[in-house]
Motif scaffolding. Structure first.
Motif, PDB file in Angstrom:
ATOM      1  N   ASP A 148      -3.512   0.670  -3.438  1.00  0.00           N
ATOM      2  CA  ASP A 148      -3.248  -0.725  -3.116  1.00  0.00           C
ATOM      3  C   ASP A 148      -2.588  -1.374  -4.313  1.00  0.00           C
ATOM      4  OD1 ASP A 148      -4.373  -0.723  -0.531  1.00  0.00           O
ATOM      5  OD2 ASP A 148      -6.388  -0.933  -1.364  1.00  0.00           O
ATOM      6  N   GLU A 192      -1.511  -4.742  -6.172  1.00  0.00           N
ATOM      7  CA  GLU A 192      -1.868  -6.167  -6.187  1.00  0.00           C
ATOM      8  C   GLU A 192      -0.811  -6.985  -6.877  1.00  0.00           C
ATOM      9  OE1 GLU A 192      -5.858  -6.974  -7.217  1.00  0.00           O
ATOM     10  OE2 GLU A 192      -6.575  -5.160  -6.262  1.00  0.00           O
ATOM     11  N   THR A 219      -3.807   0.574   9.404  1.00  0.00           N
ATOM     12  CA  THR A 219      -4.405   0.308   8.103  1.00  0.00           C
ATOM     13  C   THR A 219      -5.629  -0.593   8.198  1.00  0.00           C
ATOM     14  OG1 THR A 219      -2.299   0.550   6.995  1.00  0.00           O
ATOM     15  CG2 THR A 219      -3.945  -0.724   5.840  1.00  0.00           C
ATOM     16  N   GLY A 239      -9.321  -1.695   5.526  1.00  0.00           N
ATOM     17  CA  GLY A 239     -10.160  -1.458   4.359  1.00  0.00           C
ATOM     18  C   GLY A 239      -9.400  -1.281   3.066  1.00  0.00           C
ATOM     19  N   THR A 240     -10.154  -0.915   2.027  1.00  0.00           N
ATOM     20  CA  THR A 240      -9.579  -0.663   0.714  1.00  0.00           C
ATOM     21  C   THR A 240      -8.898   0.699   0.708  1.00  0.00           C
ATOM     22  OG1 THR A 240     -11.556   0.441  -0.108  1.00  0.00           O
ATOM     23  CG2 THR A 240     -11.447  -1.964  -0.392  1.00  0.00           C
ATOM     24  N   GLY A 241      -8.208   1.019  -0.365  1.00  0.00           N
ATOM     25  CA  GLY A 241      -7.539   2.315  -0.475  1.00  0.00           C
ATOM     26  C   GLY A 241      -8.475   3.482  -0.255  1.00  0.00           C
ATOM     27  N   LYS A 242      -9.669   3.449  -0.881  1.00  0.00           N
ATOM     28  CA  LYS A 242     -10.637   4.540  -0.725  1.00  0.00           C
ATOM     29  C   LYS A 242     -11.123   4.617   0.719  1.00  0.00           C
ATOM     30  CE  LYS A 242     -14.854   6.550  -2.409  1.00  0.00           C
ATOM     31  NZ  LYS A 242     -16.239   6.274  -2.520  1.00  0.00           N
ATOM     32  N   GLN A 243     -11.465   3.476   1.303  1.00  0.00           N
ATOM     33  CA  GLN A 243     -11.921   3.452   2.697  1.00  0.00           C
ATOM     34  C   GLN A 243     -10.820   3.951   3.627  1.00  0.00           C
ATOM     35  OE1 GLN A 243     -12.815  -0.702   2.759  1.00  0.00           O
ATOM     36  NE2 GLN A 243     -15.010  -0.397   2.462  1.00  0.00           N
ATOM     37  N   GLU A 244      -9.601   3.588   3.333  1.00  0.00           N
ATOM     38  CA  GLU A 244      -8.457   4.001   4.151  1.00  0.00           C
ATOM     39  C   GLU A 244      -8.279   5.512   4.085  1.00  0.00           C
ATOM     40  OE1 GLU A 244      -4.875   3.467   6.481  1.00  0.00           O
ATOM     41  OE2 GLU A 244      -6.856   2.614   6.329  1.00  0.00           O
ATOM     42  N   ARG A 284       0.861  -1.185   0.000  1.00  0.00           N
ATOM     43  CA  ARG A 284       0.000   0.000   0.000  1.00  0.00           C
ATOM     44  C   ARG A 284       0.895   1.231   0.000  1.00  0.00           C
ATOM     45  NH1 ARG A 284      -5.107   0.161   3.700  1.00  0.00           N
ATOM     46  NH2 ARG A 284      -5.971  -0.665   1.808  1.00  0.00           N
TER      47      ARG A 284
END
Length: 75
Positions: A73, A75, A39, A41-46, A8
């Protein structure tokens, strides 16, 4: 730069961590890094979680400086 899977990246401006808390204390990069280390959740949630946390620390007042934050994030 080669990053391993599930990495991330946080990109942010200095306005993200230059806030004043309810006791009038200036918060800094170290405080911000502690928040990032939690950290979840997903990138947006983070990104939303970090912004919400910093707004709460800043007593929900407008930020003194710009607040620019992107979370990626890998992958």
């Amino acid at each position: 730069v080669k990053l391993p899977p599930a990495s991330r990246i946080h990109l942010y401006s200095d306005g993200c961590f230059e806030v004043i808390d309810s006791l009038g204390r200036s918060r800094g990069l170290g405080d911000f890094q502690k928040i990032i280390s939690l950290t979840s959740g997903t990138g947006k949630q983070e990104a939303e979680r970090i912004e919400t946390t910093m707004r709460e620390i800043n007593c929900n007042k407008p930020f003194h400086d710009d607040f620019s934050l992107a979370v990626f994030d890998i992958e």
